[in-house]
Every structure is written in structure tokens, then in C-alpha cells.
Scaffold this motif. Structure first.
Motif, PDB file in Angstrom:
ATOM      1  N   LEU A   1       0.924  -1.224   0.024  1.00  0.00           N
ATOM      2  CA  LEU A   1       0.091   0.069  -0.016  1.00  0.00           C
ATOM      3  C   LEU A   1       0.756   1.118  -0.002  1.00  0.00           C
ATOM      4  O   LEU A   1       0.553   2.236  -0.790  1.00  0.00           O
ATOM      5  CB  LEU A   1      -0.794   0.034   1.240  1.00  0.00           C
ATOM      6  CG  LEU A   1      -2.162  -1.288   1.268  1.00  0.00           C
ATOM      7  CD1 LEU A   1      -2.677  -1.064   2.697  1.00  0.00           C
ATOM      8  CD2 LEU A   1      -2.867  -0.980   0.121  1.00  0.00           C
ATOM      9  N   ILE A   2       2.057   1.130   0.715  1.00  0.00           N
ATOM     10  CA  ILE A   2       2.766   2.307   0.793  1.00  0.00           C
ATOM     11  C   ILE A   2       4.118   1.792   1.310  1.00  0.00           C
ATOM     12  O   ILE A   2       4.278   0.937   1.970  1.00  0.00           O
ATOM     13  CB  ILE A   2       2.451   3.497   1.828  1.00  0.00           C
ATOM     14  CG1 ILE A   2       3.226   4.770   1.446  1.00  0.00           C
ATOM     15  CG2 ILE A   2       2.488   2.873   3.215  1.00  0.00           C
ATOM     16  CD1 ILE A   2       2.595   6.028   2.513  1.00  0.00           C
TER      17      ILE A   2
ATOM     18  N   VAL B   1      -7.435   1.025   8.221  1.00  0.00           N
ATOM     19  CA  VAL B   1      -6.283   1.385   7.174  1.00  0.00           C
ATOM     20  C   VAL B   1      -6.164   2.472   6.418  1.00  0.00           C
ATOM     21  O   VAL B   1      -5.100   3.001   6.197  1.00  0.00           O
ATOM     22  CB  VAL B   1      -6.473   0.157   5.905  1.00  0.00           C
ATOM     23  CG1 VAL B   1      -5.369   0.333   4.896  1.00  0.00           C
ATOM     24  CG2 VAL B   1      -6.283  -1.379   6.559  1.00  0.00           C
ATOM     25  N   PRO B   2      -7.355   3.276   6.032  1.00  0.00           N
ATOM     26  CA  PRO B   2      -7.231   4.461   5.628  1.00  0.00           C
ATOM     27  C   PRO B   2      -6.649   5.554   6.410  1.00  0.00           C
ATOM     28  O   PRO B   2      -5.786   6.557   6.051  1.00  0.00           O
ATOM     29  CB  PRO B   2      -8.771   5.139   5.458  1.00  0.00           C
ATOM     30  CG  PRO B   2      -9.432   3.532   5.167  1.00  0.00           C
ATOM     31  CD  PRO B   2      -8.640   2.792   5.922  1.00  0.00           C
TER      32      PRO B   2
ATOM     33  N   LEU C   1      -2.954   4.893   6.774  1.00  0.00           N
ATOM     34  CA  LEU C   1      -2.229   5.411   5.443  1.00  0.00           C
ATOM     35  C   LEU C   1      -2.116   6.909   5.524  1.00  0.00           C
ATOM     36  O   LEU C   1      -1.056   7.498   5.010  1.00  0.00           O
ATOM     37  CB  LEU C   1      -3.140   5.103   3.868  1.00  0.00           C
ATOM     38  CG  LEU C   1      -2.692   3.605   3.548  1.00  0.00           C
ATOM     39  CD1 LEU C   1      -3.795   3.302   2.669  1.00  0.00           C
ATOM     40  CD2 LEU C   1      -1.558   3.482   2.936  1.00  0.00           C
ATOM     41  N   LYS C   2      -2.888   7.483   5.921  1.00  0.00           N
ATOM     42  CA  LYS C   2      -2.837   9.177   5.801  1.00  0.00           C
ATOM     43  C   LYS C   2      -1.766   9.513   6.777  1.00  0.00           C
ATOM     44  O   LYS C   2      -1.189  10.539   6.299  1.00  0.00           O
ATOM     45  CB  LYS C   2      -4.434   9.601   6.597  1.00  0.00           C
ATOM     46  CG  LYS C   2      -4.493  11.111   6.359  1.00  0.00           C
ATOM     47  CD  LYS C   2      -5.735  11.644   6.976  1.00  0.00           C
ATOM     48  CE  LYS C   2      -5.772  13.060   6.853  1.00  0.00           C
ATOM     49  NZ  LYS C   2      -7.127  13.657   7.562  1.00  0.00           N
TER      50      LYS C   2
ATOM     51  N   LEU D   1       0.769   7.904   7.487  1.00  0.00           N
ATOM     52  CA  LEU D   1       2.140   7.545   6.509  1.00  0.00           C
ATOM     53  C   LEU D   1       2.592   8.509   5.574  1.00  0.00           C
ATOM     54  O   LEU D   1       3.609   8.883   5.378  1.00  0.00           O
ATOM     55  CB  LEU D   1       1.996   6.240   6.406  1.00  0.00           C
ATOM     56  CG  LEU D   1       2.098   4.983   7.377  1.00  0.00           C
ATOM     57  CD1 LEU D   1       2.198   3.803   6.872  1.00  0.00           C
ATOM     58  CD2 LEU D   1       3.345   5.220   8.563  1.00  0.00           C
ATOM     59  N   GLN D   2       1.334   8.723   4.893  1.00  0.00           N
ATOM     60  CA  GLN D   2       1.408   9.616   3.601  1.00  0.00           C
ATOM     61  C   GLN D   2       1.837  10.954   4.074  1.00  0.00           C
ATOM     62  O   GLN D   2       2.680  11.801   3.218  1.00  0.00           O
ATOM     63  CB  GLN D   2       0.119   9.670   2.890  1.00  0.00           C
ATOM     64  CG  GLN D   2      -0.057   8.305   2.046  1.00  0.00           C
ATOM     65  CD  GLN D   2      -1.506   8.268   1.580  1.00  0.00           C
ATOM     66  OE1 GLN D   2      -2.199   8.929   1.891  1.00  0.00           O
ATOM     67  NE2 GLN D   2      -1.720   7.402   0.801  1.00  0.00           N
TER      68      GLN D   2
ATOM     69  N   THR E   1       6.704   0.612   5.468  1.00  0.00           N
ATOM     70  CA  THR E   1       6.183  -0.251   4.278  1.00  0.00           C
ATOM     71  C   THR E   1       5.035  -1.091   4.853  1.00  0.00           C
ATOM     72  O   THR E   1       5.100  -1.725   6.153  1.00  0.00           O
ATOM     73  CB  THR E   1       7.302  -1.123   3.847  1.00  0.00           C
ATOM     74  OG1 THR E   1       8.435  -0.242   3.363  1.00  0.00           O
ATOM     75  CG2 THR E   1       6.735  -1.906   2.474  1.00  0.00           C
ATOM     76  N   LEU E   2       3.911  -0.946   4.211  1.00  0.00           N
ATOM     77  CA  LEU E   2       2.633  -1.462   4.641  1.00  0.00           C
ATOM     78  C   LEU E   2       2.351  -2.127   3.655  1.00  0.00           C
ATOM     79  O   LEU E   2       1.921  -2.029   2.477  1.00  0.00           O
ATOM     80  CB  LEU E   2       1.694  -0.304   5.079  1.00  0.00           C
ATOM     81  CG  LEU E   2       0.367  -0.524   5.578  1.00  0.00           C
ATOM     82  CD1 LEU E   2       0.776  -0.784   7.316  1.00  0.00           C
ATOM     83  CD2 LEU E   2      -0.653   0.441   5.856  1.00  0.00           C
TER      84      LEU E   2
ATOM     85  N   GLU F   1      -0.880  -5.044   2.518  1.00  0.00           N
ATOM     86  CA  GLU F   1      -2.242  -5.447   2.779  1.00  0.00           C
ATOM     87  C   GLU F   1      -2.302  -7.137   2.306  1.00  0.00           C
ATOM     88  O   GLU F   1      -1.752  -7.469   1.231  1.00  0.00           O
ATOM     89  CB  GLU F   1      -3.266  -4.951   1.793  1.00  0.00           C
ATOM     90  CG  GLU F   1      -4.622  -4.948   2.062  1.00  0.00           C
ATOM     91  CD  GLU F   1      -5.516  -4.279   1.199  1.00  0.00           C
ATOM     92  OE1 GLU F   1      -6.297  -3.395   1.543  1.00  0.00           O
ATOM     93  OE2 GLU F   1      -5.229  -4.618  -0.100  1.00  0.00           O
TER      94      GLU F   1
END
Length: 559
Positions: A19-20, A77-78, A81-82, A84-85, A100-101, A103
Motif C-alpha cells: 500500500l505504501i 487502514v485509511p 495510510l493518511k 504515513l503519507q 512499508t505497509l 495488505e
């Protein structure tokens, strides 16, 4: 083998999706608890009834994890991710910039697949698997202690022996580790098979088949079939050790034939510890008519033992001495751990050590240095002549008989105080087994027995000899169905069902039991007194042990 490993190597085995982060990120370990994550580790969050590990993903990255897995479609998860981004925007989040993520479909299944993949990367590491109804943990601890004298060894922590604990044991593997000792438990069919396929043992050993979990599986025969699953992850040339005198041996051998394990090149070896049992048997035997492998048509196999004990002398609470033998060689050994069970478990540990290149003499020499496993017949001297035996970890018909046989070895003039709790997971057999244990109790010299739990009403139902005093603390009288399961790994964040808040034995009852034991100790006029505390895990009778030790100023000595 390239070590540390790269996250991208897990994409195929896990059917994962980045995912990232960088697929080239490296990891050298994995864990499920963010408090214990290592720098450069992989964090795998599990979902539980009380906690969800996804809440701790960012915490794991802060502790040094380079990568983490998340469940596909998870609602957190969202948000993860937010953060991390946006980490590149804030100096305080700089530790997240290289996270690093990945899924995956299901994180528990992913944990098991990661463990299996991890084990394959360390193909030169010898994995020893131990299962059986009684004696697994002590055999594991003895094997670990003995092998550690010559090798770099890792092993199952405590009794973390299930579908989560076995993967966590394999997480300890590294290029320096030579041997891994893995304990495997089960409560139903298919569970040992899964653990074996995860760990892929080179050597496996089944201590015995003695009725644990018989309530779930219905018979000893079914328990034996489930134990035979330990070969499912083994390959040609691997070795399985079996108890040559186990009544369910024909069942295990029959299952091996059905699995074509011997045709595939599995090697068999046998041990015989019957001399220890024969010399200790002073009580009425436990029986379930027809529930053994006597009528099973087993394949023709030479079951002559490759390892056995003879000339066993049990010395009560002082331990034992015996001869440890294999064809053409016998050496003397001794244990300071009380009971006949430790002799059998030491023999099993020796079998595994021999497979790792140790000599029989080396094994025998280590016997006197081995320590008891916490809450398994551990003696505490309350004062001269007064001993508390802590056997509170768990209870089954076989382990109860072993404890009572040790009590039977004591001099007749010894004052005996027995605190016996319910044995769980016996299903339709619970009444017959509790009554048989009651008969064994009343075969001892008359004394005091404190029965704990609704099922131990059997001690009031079975006629007692004159002189016996029976005190019953029924606890919760309805059948809660609480299983005598292993506690979750310490610090586990949400990977196991929550322990029931309603206990069979509450704190008030525990205090009353402690007070009664202490009153008996103060009133006893005997020079020698032994208190035995034993019961299934769900009763938490270790609280009784702690209470008695505290009243005698010894609480800090508990193992």
C-alpha cells in the motif's frame, strides 16, 4: 540465503499488496505485539475480542518496525495510510517516512504463512517438535536446558504451543540458531497438522496419549489420531519417536499407514518409560473400557525401544535415580525433580538430544542439574518438615494420578493436605474420571482433602475410608464450559478470546481455601506435612499457592 529478508519476498506467499513504502525494505524478525517489536522487524496485527492489533501499527513503526501487515478492507487502514503519507511533512513523524505497509487477506493466516516461509529460509536449523497428552512442557524445558549446553537453541516460551505460539517460536530463528524446540498442543482434529506444516520438524516426539481433551474429541482413540498429525509437515528421512508402551500406539501406527508416512521415508524410533510407571503404581488404575488401541489393526512394525529406563528408584520429594539405556549401553542418572513423570519426560528429552548428536553419558550427567517447571509439582518448604507442592498449572486424569502417586510415596506418618480442583474438558467422561480420582484419593492414608469446583463433588459422592475429612468449595455450580486452555502469550494484544469474567473459583472462595489450609498447618502436630495444590487452569489455584506462601513469608520465592 540473503539475510535480512526483503518485504517483496513475502508478496507471493501472502498474496499481498504494497500500500505504501519500499518493497526492498528489509526485516529480520516478526511479532504480534508492538511493545516487543525489534528494530528492523515486521509487525503483524491480530484481531481479538478485546483488542485489535491494527490500533498499534503506528506504535510498532515508532518502536522500529520497518514493515507491517494489515487486513484487507480493515476500517483503520485509511487512517494509517493518511498518517504515513503525511509523515514527510512533519519532523516529528520522520520515523514513519520509510515505513512499508502490506495488505493481506487475513493477518492470522498471514502470521502462519510468514512463520512457515521463515522456517524454510533456515533449512539448516534442526526443528524438534514435541506433542502428547501429558509432559510436553517439561520435556521441552528439559530438552532446551540439555541442548543449550552445546548448541545455540531457541524454544517455545512457556506453553505458547498453539496456532499463534508456534509461529512466534519460529520468529526466533536467525542464522546463528542451530536448533529450535517447538511444543505443539491441540484441542481438536487438524490443529497439530497445521502446526506441523508450519514448523516442518526434522524430529518429532509424542510423549503419550492419556485422555487430555477427550471431552472434545470423544475418545482416546480420536486423541491418538489427532496426535499422529504431527507427521504432516515432515519429509523423508525425518524421525518420529513414539512411546513403545502406550496403549494407543496401534492407533498412531495405523494413522501413519493411512498417511503413507513410512512409505514416504519417515523413520520411527521408540522409547520405553514403563519402568518408572511400574515402580510408582500404588493406586487404583484409571480405566475407560474399550477406549484404547487394543482392537486396532496396526501395521507390522518393530517397536523394540531404542531408549529406555530401568532400575528406577523413586525417592519421594527428593527425586529419583535410574539407569538410562540404549542398545549396548546403560549409564546411571538421577533427577532432583519429584515424581515418575519427570523420569519419563527426561527420557523423552534424551531421545531428542541423541538426535542432535549428544551422547547418552552427556545426557545422563545433565539430569541432576535440571529444575522443575513452574506450577508442575514444584516444592516449597514453608518451614522445616512442611512442604507445599504447587501443581496448579493444569489438571487431567493422568496428571492427577501422577501427583497422587507421588503423595502415596510419602511415609505413612506424613500429614497430607490435598487441595484438588476440577478437571475440565472431559465431556461425557467427567463423572467417571472424577470418581476414579476420588477412589485414588481415598486409597491414601486418611487425611484432609479440600475439593474445589462443582465436578469435585465426586469426593463427597464416593465412600471415604474412616478418618478422611472432606471439605468442598463448590464455586460456580453451573457448567460454564470453561476450557483448560493455555493462557495467551504475555502482552498479546487482541489475538485470543478474552478470559471469562465469571470464574469457577472467585477471590472470596480462594481466601477461604487459603485460610483453611493455613489453619490446618498451624494445628498439625505431625513432624512432616505436605500440601498438594492441583486443578485445571480455569480455577486459577495458583492464587491459593500464592496465598499460602504469603502467609508463610515466602511469596517472593514463587517460580
Amino acid at each position: 540465503m540473503s539475510y535480512p529478508f526483503k518485504v517483496e519476498q513475502l508478496l507471493g506467499p501472502l498474496d499481498g499488496h504494497i500500500l505504501i513504502g519500499d518493497p526492498q525494505s528489509e526485516f529480520d524478525s516478526f511479532c504480534i505485539d508492538s511493545r516487543f517489536v525489534r528494530s528492523g522487524g515486521l509487525f503483524i496485527p491480530l484481531l481479538g475480542q478485546q483488542r485489535d492489533g491494527h490500533h498499534f501499527v503506528l506504535d510498532a513503526f515508532q518502536k522500529g518496525a520497518t514493515a507491517a501487515l494489515v487486513r484487507r478492507g480493515h476500517h483503520l487502514v485509511p487512517d494509517i495510510l493518511k498518517v504515513l503519507q503525511e509523515s514527510a511533512t512533519y519532523v516529528s513523524f520522520s520515523h514513519l517516512q520509510h515505513a512499508t505497509l502490506m495488505e493481506v487477506r487475513h493477518t492470522l493466516v498471514a502470521l502462519q504463512k510468514v512463520a512457515s516461509w521463515f522456517r524454510r529460509q533456515f533449512a539448516s536449523t534442526k526443528v524438534l517438535a514435541i506433542s502428547g497428552s501429558v509432559g510436553k512442557t517439561q520435556t521441552k524445558e528439559m530438552t532446551l536446558a540439555m541442548l543449550s549446553s552445546k548448541h545455540r537453541v531457541v524454544a517455545t516460551d512457556k506453553n505458547f504451543n498453539n496456532e499463534i505460539g508456534v509461529p512466534l517460536t519460529l520468529a526466533k530463528l536467525s542464522p546463528e540458531v542451530e536448533i529450535a524446540v517447538v511444543e505443539m498442543a491441540m484441542r481438536g482434529h487438524g490443529e497439530i497438522s497445521l502446526l506441523s506444516r508450519i514448523a516442518q520438524p526434522n524430529v518429532a516426539l509424542i510423549t503419550n496419549v492419556l485422555g487430555s481433551h477427550i471431552g472434545r474429541l470423544g475418545s482416546n482413540i480420536e486423541v491418538a489420531k489427532a496426535k499422529a498429525e504431527i507427521v504432516d509437515g515432515m519429509k523423508p528421512g525425518d524421525v518420529l519417536w513414539l512411546n513403545a508402551r502406550d496403549r494407543c500406539l496401534p492407533v498412531v501406527l495405523s494413522q501413519l499407514e493411512k498417511k503413507q508416512a513410512l512409505r514416504r521415508g519417515l523413520e520411527l524410533a521408540f522409547f520405553d518409560t514403563s519402568a518408572a510407571r511400574d515402580v510408582s503404581s500404588r493406586l487404583p488404575s484409571l480405566t475407560l473400557p474399550g477406549d484404547s488401541g487394543d482392537r486396532i489393526q496396526a501395521p507390522s512394525v518393530d517397536t523394540s525401544p531404542s531408549l529406555w529406563v530401568k532400575d528406577v528408584e523413586l525417592k519421594g520429594l527428593s527425586g529419583s535415580r535410574f539407569m538410562l539405556c540404549r542398545p549396548g549401553e546403560c549409564v546411571p542418572s538421577q533427577l532432583k525433580i519429584a515424581g515418575c513423570g519427570p523420569v519419563a519426560n527426561f527420557t523423552c528429552a534424551t531421545a531428542l538430544c541423541l538426535q542432535c548428536g549428544m551422547s547418552l553419558e552427556e545426557c545422563a550427567d545433565l539430569g541432576p542439574h535440571l529444575e522443575p517447571v513452574p506450577q508442575r509439582l514444584v516444592p516449597y518448604e514453608l518451614r522445616p518438615g512442611v512442604v507445599l507442592l504447587d501443581d496448579s498449572y493444569n489438571s487431567s486424569p493422568a496428571s492427577s494420578q501422577e501427583a497422587l502417586e507421588l503423595i502415596a510415596q510419602l511415609p505413612p506418618e506424613t500429614r497430607r493436605i490435598l487441595v484438588l480442583g476440577d478437571m475440565l474438558e472431559l465431556g461425557k467422561y467427567e463423572t467417571v474420571f472424577h470418581r476414579q480420582i476420588a477412589n485414588q484419593v481415598f486409597a491414601l492414608p486418611p487425611s484432609l482433602v479440600i475439593a474445589v469446583g462443582p465436578r469435585m463433588a465426586a469426593l463427597q459422592e464416593v465412600p471415604a475410608k474412616n478418618g478422611w475429612e472432606v471439605v468442598w468449595f463448590p464455586g460456580v455450580s453451573d457448567r460454564l464450559g470453561l476450557a483448560a486452555v493455555a493462557p495467551p502469550p504475555d502482552g498479546d494484544r487482541g489475538s485470543h478470546p478474552a478470559r471469562s469474567r465469571q470464574e469457577i473459583v472467585d477471590d472470596t472462595t480462594t481466601e477461604r481455601i487459603v485460610e483453611r489450609v493455613q489453619m490446618e498447618l498451624l494445628a498439625s502436630k505431625s513432624k512432616e506435612t505436605v500440601v498438594l495444590v492441583k486443578g485445571s487452569r480455569a480455577l486459577h489455584l495458583e492464587r491459593v499457592v500464592r496465598g499460602v506462601l504469603a502467609l508463610n513469608g515466602l511469596e517472593e520465592k514463587i517460580l
